[in-house]
Design a protein around this motif. Structure first.
Motif, PDB file in Angstrom:
ATOM      1  N   LEU A 107     -17.031  34.023  -6.780  1.00  0.00           N
ATOM      2  CA  LEU A 107     -17.022  32.631  -7.225  1.00  0.00           C
ATOM      3  C   LEU A 107     -15.646  32.006  -7.009  1.00  0.00           C
ATOM      4  N   ALA A 108     -14.579  32.761  -7.284  1.00  0.00           N
ATOM      5  CA  ALA A 108     -13.225  32.237  -7.095  1.00  0.00           C
ATOM      6  C   ALA A 108     -12.985  31.868  -5.633  1.00  0.00           C
ATOM      7  N   GLU A 109     -13.425  32.734  -4.702  1.00  0.00           N
ATOM      8  CA  GLU A 109     -13.237  32.439  -3.279  1.00  0.00           C
ATOM      9  C   GLU A 109     -14.040  31.218  -2.855  1.00  0.00           C
ATOM     10  N   LEU A 110     -15.251  31.067  -3.375  1.00  0.00           N
ATOM     11  CA  LEU A 110     -16.065  29.905  -3.030  1.00  0.00           C
ATOM     12  C   LEU A 110     -15.446  28.614  -3.570  1.00  0.00           C
ATOM     13  N   LEU A 111     -14.894  28.672  -4.776  1.00  0.00           N
ATOM     14  CA  LEU A 111     -14.266  27.489  -5.350  1.00  0.00           C
ATOM     15  C   LEU A 111     -12.976  27.133  -4.609  1.00  0.00           C
ATOM     16  N   ARG A 112     -12.213  28.148  -4.220  1.00  0.00           N
ATOM     17  CA  ARG A 112     -10.968  27.879  -3.486  1.00  0.00           C
ATOM     18  C   ARG A 112     -11.244  27.233  -2.126  1.00  0.00           C
ATOM     19  N   ALA A 113     -12.423  27.473  -1.576  1.00  0.00           N
ATOM     20  CA  ALA A 113     -12.761  26.909  -0.268  1.00  0.00           C
ATOM     21  C   ALA A 113     -12.993  25.407  -0.326  1.00  0.00           C
TER      22      ALA A 113
ATOM     23  N   GLY B 262     -15.551  23.429  -0.919  1.00  0.00           N
ATOM     24  CA  GLY B 262     -16.716  22.900  -0.229  1.00  0.00           C
ATOM     25  C   GLY B 262     -16.946  23.444   1.159  1.00  0.00           C
ATOM     26  N   ALA B 263     -15.969  24.130   1.731  1.00  0.00           N
ATOM     27  CA  ALA B 263     -16.130  24.720   3.057  1.00  0.00           C
ATOM     28  C   ALA B 263     -17.002  25.975   2.972  1.00  0.00           C
ATOM     29  N   VAL B 264     -17.585  26.349   4.092  1.00  0.00           N
ATOM     30  CA  VAL B 264     -18.426  27.538   4.144  1.00  0.00           C
ATOM     31  C   VAL B 264     -17.541  28.778   4.185  1.00  0.00           C
ATOM     32  N   VAL B 265     -17.900  29.775   3.370  1.00  0.00           N
ATOM     33  CA  VAL B 265     -17.208  31.065   3.351  1.00  0.00           C
ATOM     34  C   VAL B 265     -18.189  32.122   3.845  1.00  0.00           C
ATOM     35  N   SER B 266     -17.828  32.832   4.888  1.00  0.00           N
ATOM     36  CA  SER B 266     -18.737  33.818   5.470  1.00  0.00           C
ATOM     37  C   SER B 266     -18.817  35.069   4.607  1.00  0.00           C
ATOM     38  N   SER B 267     -19.871  35.850   4.819  1.00  0.00           N
ATOM     39  CA  SER B 267     -20.007  37.128   4.116  1.00  0.00           C
ATOM     40  C   SER B 267     -18.834  38.046   4.449  1.00  0.00           C
TER      41      SER B 267
ATOM     42  N   LEU C  56     -26.420  40.396  -2.623  1.00  0.00           N
ATOM     43  CA  LEU C  56     -26.858  40.774  -3.959  1.00  0.00           C
ATOM     44  C   LEU C  56     -25.945  40.164  -5.030  1.00  0.00           C
ATOM     45  N   THR C  57     -24.641  40.166  -4.773  1.00  0.00           N
ATOM     46  CA  THR C  57     -23.700  39.597  -5.733  1.00  0.00           C
ATOM     47  C   THR C  57     -23.908  38.095  -5.868  1.00  0.00           C
ATOM     48  N   VAL C  58     -24.136  37.408  -4.752  1.00  0.00           N
ATOM     49  CA  VAL C  58     -24.398  35.966  -4.802  1.00  0.00           C
ATOM     50  C   VAL C  58     -25.693  35.691  -5.561  1.00  0.00           C
ATOM     51  N   LEU C  59     -26.705  36.537  -5.363  1.00  0.00           N
ATOM     52  CA  LEU C  59     -27.977  36.380  -6.082  1.00  0.00           C
ATOM     53  C   LEU C  59     -27.759  36.474  -7.591  1.00  0.00           C
ATOM     54  N   LYS C  60     -26.985  37.469  -8.027  1.00  0.00           N
ATOM     55  CA  LYS C  60     -26.690  37.622  -9.454  1.00  0.00           C
ATOM     56  C   LYS C  60     -25.862  36.457  -9.969  1.00  0.00           C
ATOM     57  N   LEU C  61     -24.925  35.995  -9.142  1.00  0.00           N
ATOM     58  CA  LEU C  61     -24.080  34.868  -9.528  1.00  0.00           C
ATOM     59  C   LEU C  61     -24.921  33.615  -9.740  1.00  0.00           C
ATOM     60  N   ARG C  62     -25.841  33.338  -8.820  1.00  0.00           N
ATOM     61  CA  ARG C  62     -26.720  32.183  -8.968  1.00  0.00           C
ATOM     62  C   ARG C  62     -27.521  32.258 -10.261  1.00  0.00           C
TER      63      ARG C  62
ATOM     64  N   VAL D 123     -26.296  25.913  -7.495  1.00  0.00           N
ATOM     65  CA  VAL D 123     -25.043  25.317  -7.043  1.00  0.00           C
ATOM     66  C   VAL D 123     -24.454  26.046  -5.833  1.00  0.00           C
ATOM     67  N   VAL D 124     -24.771  27.325  -5.646  1.00  0.00           N
ATOM     68  CA  VAL D 124     -24.262  28.075  -4.493  1.00  0.00           C
ATOM     69  C   VAL D 124     -25.283  27.969  -3.365  1.00  0.00           C
ATOM     70  N   GLU D 125     -24.909  27.304  -2.291  1.00  0.00           N
ATOM     71  CA  GLU D 125     -25.806  27.111  -1.160  1.00  0.00           C
ATOM     72  C   GLU D 125     -25.626  28.206  -0.121  1.00  0.00           C
ATOM     73  N   THR D 126     -26.730  28.605   0.513  1.00  0.00           N
ATOM     74  CA  THR D 126     -26.676  29.484   1.673  1.00  0.00           C
ATOM     75  C   THR D 126     -26.722  28.624   2.930  1.00  0.00           C
ATOM     76  N   VAL D 127     -25.728  28.798   3.786  1.00  0.00           N
ATOM     77  CA  VAL D 127     -25.717  28.103   5.076  1.00  0.00           C
ATOM     78  C   VAL D 127     -26.157  29.128   6.111  1.00  0.00           C
ATOM     79  N   LYS D 128     -27.371  28.991   6.594  1.00  0.00           N
ATOM     80  CA  LYS D 128     -27.989  29.995   7.439  1.00  0.00           C
ATOM     81  C   LYS D 128     -27.112  30.360   8.633  1.00  0.00           C
ATOM     82  N   GLY D 129     -26.880  31.665   8.770  1.00  0.00           N
ATOM     83  CA  GLY D 129     -26.098  32.166   9.879  1.00  0.00           C
ATOM     84  C   GLY D 129     -24.605  31.998   9.728  1.00  0.00           C
ATOM     85  N   SER D 130     -24.154  31.388   8.623  1.00  0.00           N
ATOM     86  CA  SER D 130     -22.716  31.129   8.463  1.00  0.00           C
ATOM     87  C   SER D 130     -22.126  31.722   7.190  1.00  0.00           C
ATOM     88  N   GLY D 131     -22.827  31.550   6.058  1.00  0.00           N
ATOM     89  CA  GLY D 131     -22.282  32.069   4.813  1.00  0.00           C
ATOM     90  C   GLY D 131     -22.733  31.262   3.613  1.00  0.00           C
TER      91      GLY D 131
END
Length: 218
Positions: A158-164, A166-171, A192-198, A206-214
């Motif tokens: 979550l910290a890495e996603l917030l620091r981004a 709004g930008a896409v962060v890859s797996s 799995l971690t993103v699933l639990k986080l959601r 609030v956490v979006e999956t961008v297909k093929g990117s992250g």
């Protein structure tokens, strides 16, 4: 953050790693200078906790290589030598900070945090986005005023996603920052971690999956 602990005293190295992992850092270990240099060629580290008296390749030479490489990694040098001349010599090699043994683990963790802030653009004390507030110092997360208890990996992702911002962060980027070198990129650990986080952040998603990117938090 991703941290390399280069320390030949294995019990001490394990204790440092455990303490830093409890702070949600990804930690790799090296027990000699040659192994430290090998890991530095493979992984990008935010901070290197470096024992000065390493076998095979001396810690001074490891520090020189880090500085010569021009990377972003900050160096916290550890030594049993407490003389001022030793500290000056270590800093003269390019180390960013110096800590003598024995030391208190909370102080080491605080110094790692401080160096980590210097290796990346300055971040606010708390991160805010989409109704989420993450306080790195207190390791607390709130969504719309509701406390959200998170496991260490969930907090780090979550910290890495917030620091981004709004930008896409890859797996791969999330693996790099939130897991250590033993993580298998094919295990689906990030998914799995993103699933639990959601699930813990609850609706609306609030956490979006961008297909093929992250992933991103828009």
């Amino acid at each position: 953050m991703r941290v390399l602990v280069a320390e030949d005293e294995r019990l001490l190295a394990d204790a440092i790693a455990e303490w830093l992992r409890d702070d949600a850092h990804a930690v790799d270990l090296a027990h000699d200078g040659a192994a430290a240099l090998e890991r530095l060629t493979v992984n990008d580290y935010d901070v290197v906790v470096l024992d000065r008296d390493l076998p095979l390749v001396h810690g001074d030479d490891v520090c020189r290589e880090i500085v010569r490489g021009g990377g972003a990694a900050r160096v916290l040098m550890l030594t049993a030598a407490a003389e001022v001349t030793d500290r000056v010599a270590g800093l003269g090699l390019g180390a960013d900070d110096y800590l003598t043994k024995p030391f208190a683990f909370p102080e080491l963790a605080a110094r790692v945090h401080a160096l980590g802030r210097r290796c990346r653009p300055a971040a606010p004390p708390a991160l805010h986005r989409a109704g989420i507030t993450l306080d790195p110092a207190r390791r607390e997360v709130f969504r719309d005023g509701r406390y959200v208890p998170l496991a260490r990996k969930e907090f780090a992702v979550l910290a890495e996603l917030l620091r981004a911002e709004g930008a896409v962060v890859s797996s791969e980027q999330l693996l790099e920052k939130a897991w250590d070198e033993h993580a298998d990129p094919f295990t689906g650990a990030v998914r799995l971690t993103v699933l639990k986080l959601r699930r813990k952040l609850a609706d609306p998603p609030v956490v979006e999956t961008v297909k093929g990117s992250g992933y991103r938090i828009p």
